[in-house]
Design a protein around this motif. Structure first.
Motif, PDB file in Angstrom:
ATOM      1  N   ALA A 164      -1.779   6.438   9.101  1.00  0.00           N
ATOM      2  CA  ALA A 164      -1.288   5.216   8.632  1.00  0.00           C
ATOM      3  C   ALA A 164      -1.530   3.902   9.672  1.00  0.00           C
ATOM      4  N   ARG A 166       4.689  -3.520   7.330  1.00  0.00           N
ATOM      5  CA  ARG A 166       3.908  -2.812   6.325  1.00  0.00           C
ATOM      6  C   ARG A 166       3.308  -1.664   6.804  1.00  0.00           C
ATOM      7  N   ARG A 215       0.108   0.850   5.895  1.00  0.00           N
ATOM      8  CA  ARG A 215      -1.012   1.024   4.810  1.00  0.00           C
ATOM      9  C   ARG A 215      -1.157   2.428   5.236  1.00  0.00           C
ATOM     10  N   ARG A 260      -3.641   5.456   3.133  1.00  0.00           N
ATOM     11  CA  ARG A 260      -4.549   5.874   2.200  1.00  0.00           C
ATOM     12  C   ARG A 260      -4.637   4.273   1.328  1.00  0.00           C
ATOM     13  N   ASP A 261      -4.765   4.284   0.165  1.00  0.00           N
ATOM     14  CA  ASP A 261      -4.756   3.065  -0.657  1.00  0.00           C
ATOM     15  C   ASP A 261      -3.724   2.233  -1.062  1.00  0.00           C
ATOM     16  N   ARG A 262      -2.614   2.633  -0.307  1.00  0.00           N
ATOM     17  CA  ARG A 262      -1.275   1.989  -0.596  1.00  0.00           C
ATOM     18  C   ARG A 262      -0.807   1.022   0.412  1.00  0.00           C
ATOM     19  N   VAL A 263      -0.156   0.157   0.208  1.00  0.00           N
ATOM     20  CA  VAL A 263       0.467  -0.693   1.164  1.00  0.00           C
ATOM     21  C   VAL A 263       1.968  -0.724   1.028  1.00  0.00           C
ATOM     22  N   LEU A 264       3.045  -0.281   1.789  1.00  0.00           N
ATOM     23  CA  LEU A 264       4.302  -0.361   1.504  1.00  0.00           C
ATOM     24  C   LEU A 264       5.116  -1.181   2.405  1.00  0.00           C
ATOM     25  N   ALA A 269       9.820   2.466   0.837  1.00  0.00           N
ATOM     26  CA  ALA A 269       9.554   2.748  -0.659  1.00  0.00           C
ATOM     27  C   ALA A 269      10.890   3.369  -1.357  1.00  0.00           C
TER      28      ALA A 269
END
Length: 179
Positions: free
Chosen positions: A40, A51, A53, A55-59, A75
């Motif tokens: 990550a 934030r 990152r 995989r393809d998610r930003v949380l 999240a």
């Protein structure tokens, strides 16, 4: 590599190896788990926020450090991290955990229920306060017992990340009052 104990929102605990290094404002970490490795990228935004990152998610996330323990709100869930002690100390640390003088909010939210009043004693892992954040209830407890010195919140109150909810008596003070 650092070894940490990761406590998931369901209460399960896993020993994890973390590796990584800062690259400017970005930090890239890899968690080595029994089932494989996860990488990550962390971007810090200040005041314990940032934030992630993955995989393809930003949380978005918030971090609160209380002594040797770190609570990460990510999240809508809270994850707790603590360093794994050396082998000879590991069992004792896992059983008692580090003593803290305050119970702090691990995320922004609302205080639903306060289970203990000033002067009352509590056992390890007993829920002291119930919070709600993002429609999720979170019982807050400590890995050690103690006595409540001050209640610094009220039911229904909105609190920020890191707000002190309860102040606890020093271990020596609690022992003196018990005798």
């Amino acid at each position: 590599m650092r070894r940490v104990l990761l406590e998931l929102p369901d209460g399960s605990r896993h020993e994890v190896e973390l590796s990584g290094a800062p690259e400017g404002a970005r930090h890239v970490y890899t968690a080595h788990l029994p089932g494989g490795a996860l990488t990550a990228e962390v971007t810090w935004q200040g005041h314990g926020a940032g934030r992630l990152r993955f995989r393809d998610r930003v949380l978005p996330f918030h971090v609160h450090r209380d002594g040797a323990q770190i609570a990460v709100w990510l999240a809508g869930r809270t994850y707790r991290l603590s360093r794994v002690a050396r082998t000879a100390q590991r069992t004792a640390d896992r059983a008692t955990g580090p003593r803290v003088a305050e119970l702090r909010a691990p995320m922004p939210g609302s205080v639903l229920k306060i289970h203990f009043a000033v002067g009352e004693s509590f056992a390890a892992h007993t829920p002291l306060v119930i919070m709600e954040s993002m429609k999720m209830e979170l019982p807050l407890s400590l890995p050690h017992g103690g006595r409540v010195e001050a209640v610094l919140c009220r039911e229904g109150q909105m609190v920020e990340l890191g707000a002190v909810l309860l102040r606890l008596e020093d271990e020596d003070d609690a022992d003196a009052n018990a005798s």
